[in-house]
Motif scaffolding. Structure first.
Motif, PDB file in Angstrom:
ATOM      1  N   MET A 295       0.825  -1.205   0.000  1.00  0.00           N
ATOM      2  CA  MET A 295       0.000   0.000   0.000  1.00  0.00           C
ATOM      3  C   MET A 295       0.860   1.256   0.000  1.00  0.00           C
ATOM      4  O   MET A 295       0.600   2.212  -0.748  1.00  0.00           O
ATOM      5  N   GLN A 319      -3.128  -1.099  -4.656  1.00  0.00           N
ATOM      6  CA  GLN A 319      -4.457  -1.689  -4.509  1.00  0.00           C
ATOM      7  C   GLN A 319      -4.384  -3.177  -4.171  1.00  0.00           C
ATOM      8  O   GLN A 319      -5.215  -3.695  -3.423  1.00  0.00           O
ATOM      9  N   TYR A 322      -4.026  -3.356  -0.509  1.00  0.00           N
ATOM     10  CA  TYR A 322      -5.293  -3.215   0.198  1.00  0.00           C
ATOM     11  C   TYR A 322      -6.050  -4.544   0.233  1.00  0.00           C
ATOM     12  O   TYR A 322      -6.598  -4.942   1.271  1.00  0.00           O
ATOM     13  N   HIS A 341     -13.317  -4.831  -2.754  1.00  0.00           N
ATOM     14  CA  HIS A 341     -12.260  -4.053  -3.398  1.00  0.00           C
ATOM     15  C   HIS A 341     -11.842  -4.692  -4.721  1.00  0.00           C
ATOM     16  O   HIS A 341     -11.503  -3.983  -5.676  1.00  0.00           O
ATOM     17  N   HIS A 345     -12.060  -2.437  -7.977  1.00  0.00           N
ATOM     18  CA  HIS A 345     -10.819  -2.205  -8.717  1.00  0.00           C
ATOM     19  C   HIS A 345     -10.903  -2.788 -10.125  1.00  0.00           C
ATOM     20  O   HIS A 345     -10.361  -2.218 -11.077  1.00  0.00           O
TER      21      HIS A 345
END
Length: 390
Positions: A295, A319, A322, A341, A345
């Protein structure tokens, strides 16, 4: 069993057959056939998703009606259908938005081969989402690797060839570790179907004598998938591959290919090993550290770039951090956050790469920031898309 339960297999077989048919067509007809195939897959996966939302359940589909250990299965619920629908939707939009660059960047006599690889890539992604067989997953991991390398190299210049070699080396190392983990699992359990492996592992672990070999297995498959999904510190190939490929390839690699491997890792953690067993090991702690570092370092590297596609690529490293951070918590909330996510994404990062391609086309195919001044005025659609994606 409802008829829609056949759709995952239909989509995998259809895209495989499409890769054969596409090889015999010219570039424009290959594009048309590829678009039709992915559109049909999108409709089938969306239909399956609607059915499973209305009738929540997990369906196990036995192919050929042969039981384990010889048989092969797909297994899916609403989550798999949702991920597959998003993958088809993003693939379709990425190819449509990047069509101009594909026909400009790829030699005219090889455009159809590009779409052959796209079909193989789509087939492998759907197989990774739906399969309930660990060795089948490995086979499609290899198909995914080779087809992804091919779409990177499709632009055929020195940068893409160099980037492809880096990508191939890291991917093969990751595949090798994943294969080793499968061999060890089969050695311990005698099974390849995910549910059967899990049942055998639970029995073995109850004796307390198999913690060390299972820890080795989880470590091997975790590092293997981390390499293939560009988790820090295995991310060094990413910016070169995504930064030098044609726009559609960059969108697909970042938005879909990286996510396919993470989805497979999640399935192994929850369905094969069992998240309770994984949580007893220190592997998740290591993923937590790498996720946090990814990150931070991915974001710092992105800020320092002057090439727009490389900036977006390094942002993907952040990402991935994350996502792995959520997985490493070993909790339901962390799992849900990671999956959320992944989907977000997968939708937004291809939008950024497509917008970057639009900026470059409006600026004489330039990608450096000092050459892109005013690009959003010259291509307002790309400007709006970049803002929304960001």
């Amino acid at each position: 069993m409802p008829f829609v339960a056949n759709f995952p297999l239909f989509c995998i077989v259809l895209t495989l057959a499409g890769s054969v048919a596409t090889s015999m067509l010219n570039g424009k007809n290959a594009f048309r056939l590829n678009t039709a195939i992915i559109s049909l897959c999108l409709v089938m996966n969306l239909s399956l998703l609607v059915y499973l939302v209305a009738n929540p359940q997990e369906i196990t589909y036995m192919m050929g009606h042969f039981p384990a250990p010889w048989g092969n299965e797909t297994r899916f619920g609403p989550l798999e259908a949702l991920v597959a629908t998003v993958f088809c939707f993003v693939m379709l939009l990425s190819l449509l938005s990047g069509k101009t660059d594909i026909f400009e960047d790829v030699k005219s006599d090889r455009v159809n081969i590009f779409y052959v690889m796209i079909n193989l890539l789509m087939s492998s992604l759907l197989a990774l989402v739906y399969t309930n067989d660990l060795f089948t997953a490995y086979v499609f991991v290899e198909i995914n690797t080779l087809s992804a390398c091919s779409v990177v190299m499709a632009k055929e210049n020195g940068k893409t060839i160099s980037a492809t070699i880096r990508y191939l080396i890291m991917s093969l190392l990751g595949s090798g570790l994943f294969l080793m983990s499968i061999i060890l699992l089969y050695d311990l359990t005698g099974h390849l179907l995910m549910v059967n492996i899990h049942e055998s592992l639970v029995q073995l672990m109850s004796s307390g004598n198999y913690m060390f070999p299972v820890t080795i297995i989880v470590g091997l498959l975790s590092v293997g998938m981390a390499m293939k999904s560009a988790l820090f510190p295995f991310h060094t190939w990413l910016s070169h591959a995504h930064g030098s490929a044609t726009t559609a390839s960059s969108s697909i690699l970042s938005g879909l290919v990286l996510k396919g491997y993470i989805i497979l890792l999640i399935k192994v953690y929850y369905r094969v090993i069992g998240i309770e067993i994984v949580s007893q090991m220190k592997v998740l702690n290591i993923l937590f550290v790498f996720g946090v570092l990814g990150m931070i370092i991915g974001s710092i590297d992105a800020i320092g770039q002057s090439h727009i596609k490389r900036m977006i690529a390094y942002s993907s490293v952040a990402q991935m951090g994350y996502i792995y951070l959520g997985i490493s918590l070993g909790t339901t909330a962390g799992f849900l956050a990671a999956v959320f996510h992944i989907i977000v994404h997968a939708l937004t990062k291809p939008m950024l790469f497509s917008a970057a391609g639009g900026f470059a086309s409006a600026s004489g195919h330039k990608y450096h920031f000092d050459q892109l001044k005013g690009a959003a005025y010259r291509n307002p659609i790309a400007g709006v898309a970049f803002v929304i994606g960001s």
